[in-house]
Design a protein around this motif. Structure first.
Motif, mmCIF file in Angstrom:
data_model
loop_
_atom_site.group_PDB
_atom_site.id
_atom_site.type_symbol
_atom_site.label_atom_id
_atom_site.label_comp_id
_atom_site.label_asym_id
_atom_site.label_seq_id
_atom_site.Cartn_x
_atom_site.Cartn_y
_atom_site.Cartn_z
ATOM 1 N N LEU A 129 51.755 8.418 29.584
ATOM 2 C CA LEU A 129 50.775 8.348 30.673
ATOM 3 C C LEU A 129 50.114 9.705 30.853
ATOM 4 C CD1 LEU A 129 53.044 6.366 33.190
ATOM 5 C CD2 LEU A 129 51.328 5.411 31.635
ATOM 6 N N THR A 130 49.108 9.979 30.044
ATOM 7 C CA THR A 130 48.397 11.258 30.152
ATOM 8 C C THR A 130 47.069 11.191 29.421
ATOM 9 O OG1 THR A 130 48.553 13.649 29.760
ATOM 10 C CG2 THR A 130 49.507 12.235 28.092
ATOM 11 N N ASN A 131 46.080 11.916 29.931
ATOM 12 C CA ASN A 131 44.849 12.150 29.173
ATOM 13 C C ASN A 131 45.139 13.184 28.094
ATOM 14 O OD1 ASN A 131 43.360 10.479 30.943
ATOM 15 N ND2 ASN A 131 42.924 12.203 32.312
ATOM 16 N N VAL A 132 44.296 13.209 27.067
ATOM 17 C CA VAL A 132 44.353 14.280 26.078
ATOM 18 C C VAL A 132 42.984 14.948 25.987
ATOM 19 C CG1 VAL A 132 46.241 13.233 24.774
ATOM 20 C CG2 VAL A 132 43.892 12.683 24.164
ATOM 21 N N TYR A 133 42.973 16.169 25.436
ATOM 22 C CA TYR A 133 41.761 16.982 25.492
ATOM 23 C C TYR A 133 41.482 17.613 24.136
ATOM 24 C CZ TYR A 133 42.849 16.357 30.400
ATOM 25 O OH TYR A 133 43.138 15.797 31.615
ATOM 26 N N PRO A 134 40.223 18.013 23.907
ATOM 27 C CA PRO A 134 39.850 18.556 22.587
ATOM 28 C C PRO A 134 40.651 19.783 22.166
ATOM 29 C CG PRO A 134 37.883 17.976 23.847
ATOM 30 C CD PRO A 134 39.045 17.826 24.780
ATOM 31 N N ASP A 135 41.145 20.567 23.120
ATOM 32 C CA ASP A 135 41.873 21.784 22.748
ATOM 33 C C ASP A 135 43.323 21.511 22.329
ATOM 34 O OD1 ASP A 135 43.081 21.177 25.143
ATOM 35 O OD2 ASP A 135 42.487 23.012 26.189
ATOM 36 N N GLY A 136 43.759 20.234 22.414
ATOM 37 C CA GLY A 136 45.103 19.887 21.960
ATOM 38 C C GLY A 136 46.220 20.370 22.849
ATOM 39 N N VAL A 137 45.903 20.748 24.086
ATOM 40 C CA VAL A 137 46.905 21.314 24.980
ATOM 41 C C VAL A 137 48.032 20.321 25.275
ATOM 42 C CG1 VAL A 137 45.702 20.605 27.105
ATOM 43 C CG2 VAL A 137 47.219 22.607 27.132
ATOM 44 N N LYS A 138 47.748 19.035 25.186
ATOM 45 C CA LYS A 138 48.779 18.025 25.466
ATOM 46 C C LYS A 138 49.693 17.760 24.265
ATOM 47 C CE LYS A 138 47.763 17.119 29.765
ATOM 48 N NZ LYS A 138 48.720 17.340 30.870
ATOM 49 N N ARG A 139 49.440 18.461 23.159
ATOM 50 C CA ARG A 139 50.273 18.370 21.950
ATOM 51 C C ARG A 139 50.421 16.927 21.442
ATOM 52 N NH1 ARG A 139 55.547 21.894 21.486
ATOM 53 N NH2 ARG A 139 56.416 20.344 22.914
ATOM 54 N N GLU A 140 49.351 16.130 21.628
ATOM 55 C CA GLU A 140 49.410 14.726 21.220
ATOM 56 C C GLU A 140 49.511 14.546 19.715
ATOM 57 O OE1 GLU A 140 45.036 15.836 21.427
ATOM 58 O OE2 GLU A 140 46.860 16.239 22.585
ATOM 59 N N SER A 141 49.184 15.602 18.945
ATOM 60 C CA SER A 141 49.319 15.518 17.481
ATOM 61 C C SER A 141 50.782 15.292 17.077
ATOM 62 C CB SER A 141 48.777 16.781 16.817
ATOM 63 O OG SER A 141 49.535 17.918 17.211
ATOM 64 N N MET A 142 51.722 15.573 17.984
ATOM 65 C CA MET A 142 53.129 15.342 17.678
ATOM 66 C C MET A 142 53.407 13.857 17.458
ATOM 67 S SD MET A 142 55.104 18.045 20.195
ATOM 68 C CE MET A 142 56.580 18.213 19.191
ATOM 69 N N LEU A 143 52.633 12.987 18.137
ATOM 70 C CA LEU A 143 52.820 11.558 17.927
ATOM 71 C C LEU A 143 52.366 11.156 16.529
ATOM 72 C CD1 LEU A 143 53.671 8.830 18.985
ATOM 73 C CD2 LEU A 143 51.425 8.580 20.065
ATOM 74 N N THR A 144 51.302 11.782 16.067
ATOM 75 C CA THR A 144 50.828 11.520 14.702
ATOM 76 C C THR A 144 51.889 11.909 13.679
ATOM 77 O OG1 THR A 144 48.532 11.876 15.357
ATOM 78 C CG2 THR A 144 49.039 12.081 13.007
ATOM 79 N N GLU A 145 52.488 13.075 13.876
ATOM 80 C CA GLU A 145 53.537 13.522 12.958
ATOM 81 C C GLU A 145 54.788 12.656 13.080
ATOM 82 O OE1 GLU A 145 53.080 15.814 10.565
ATOM 83 O OE2 GLU A 145 51.013 15.673 11.289
ATOM 84 N N LEU A 146 55.103 12.261 14.313
ATOM 85 C CA LEU A 146 56.262 11.392 14.516
ATOM 86 C C LEU A 146 56.098 10.072 13.785
ATOM 87 C CD1 LEU A 146 58.933 10.760 16.045
ATOM 88 C CD2 LEU A 146 57.501 9.871 17.915
#
Length: 279
Positions: A129-146
């Motif tokens: 439950l979170t927005n994500v932003y262009p600067d990657g501050v939410k570290r959402e790329s970890m889901l891609t790697e996961l």
């Protein structure tokens, strides 16, 4: 070796005992053992395995009894009578063996094999439950790697928040339920229908994590900011730590309680009985 699986529940093909008979038959055939499922014992077979002890009829072969649900005196009496001629009673737990020994049944004619369970792949629901932003501050790329390390069938990710690359995540095989706009009712439904809450960022904490904790979800997040005070069930900081958490979550607790193992354990008992008879 030739095995007759004597299914006294033969008329009820959808019954649980019939399931044991047919599953064992399938595994025995896969192992190259001649096996049949019938409703009567037959002395032409090396092994007559009686499913279950109720209805047992002795024949001139090796007779083994499936022992379960022994919960009345009359059933105990049936088993005691059957064990006078049966070669082995095969229980489903050590506890049952111990109780039968206390009842006076011979220890050398009792053993147990843990039951088998079917492999049920029910996706584990994960809330994000979170927005994500262009600067990657939410570290959402970890889901891609996961996504590259897990079995995608084992999870469903329920995401609410703007700017997620849902198409990219789905292309990696992930099962994604996506809501771009925040909606309190939708959030409540996600929390009600999820088991874990997942948060990646190192930005002093997630308010939604607190909601998730109060809703009874287990949390997967960094110990950062007020998370240090609320606590986190499965803390991580690095990608490797996150991957290790999900590797544990996706393991089925009874993964080795298979029909193959259940049947092989019976086969080992039968082989010893055949060897004993021939010696």
């Amino acid at each position: 070796m030739q095995v007759n699986l004597v299914n006294y529940e033969m008329a009820f093909t959808n019954g649980i005992l019939s399931k044991f008979a047919w599953k064992m038959n399938e595994e025995l055939e896969r192992l190259g053992i001649k096996s049949v499922v019938t409703d009567v014992p037959d002395p032409k077979y090396d092994i007559n395995h009686h499913i279950i002890y109720i209805g047992y009829k002795h024949v001139d072969s090796i007779n083994t009894l499936m022992v379960t649900h022994l919960n009345t005196e009359s059933k105990m009496d049936l088993l005691k009578e059957g064990m006078k001629t049966a070669d082995m009673g095969i229980c489903m737990s050590q506890q049952m063996v111990d109780e039968l020994i206390k009842e006076g049944l011979p220890q050398d004619k009792l053993t147990y094999v843990l039951p088998a369970v079917d492999e049920h792949v029910v996706p584990i629901p994960i809330a994000i439950l979170t927005n994500v932003y262009p600067d990657g501050v939410k570290r959402e790329s970890m889901l891609t790697e996961l996504a590259k390390t897990i079995d995608p069938k084992r999870f469903i990710f329920r995401i609410m928040g703007k700017n997620w690359d849902v198409d990219g995540l789905r292309a990696l095989g992930l099962n994604i339920e996506y809501h771009a706009e925040f909606d309190r009712d939708v959030q409540d439904q996600i929390l009600m229908n999820s088991k874990y809450y997942l948060y990646f960022a190192l930005d002093q904490g997630s308010m939604a994590l607190l909601d998730a904790m109060n809703a009874g979800l287990e949390t997967i997040a960094p110990l950062d900011g007020y998370h240090n005070h609320s606590g986190v069930d499965h803390p991580f900081t690095t990608q490797d730590q996150l991957n290790a958490i999900f590797a544990t979550l996706q393991k089925q607790k009874l993964a080795d309680w298979t029909w193959e193992k259940y049947t092989k354990d019976h086969l080992a008992i039968w082989e010893k009985l055949v060897e004993k008879k021939q010696s």
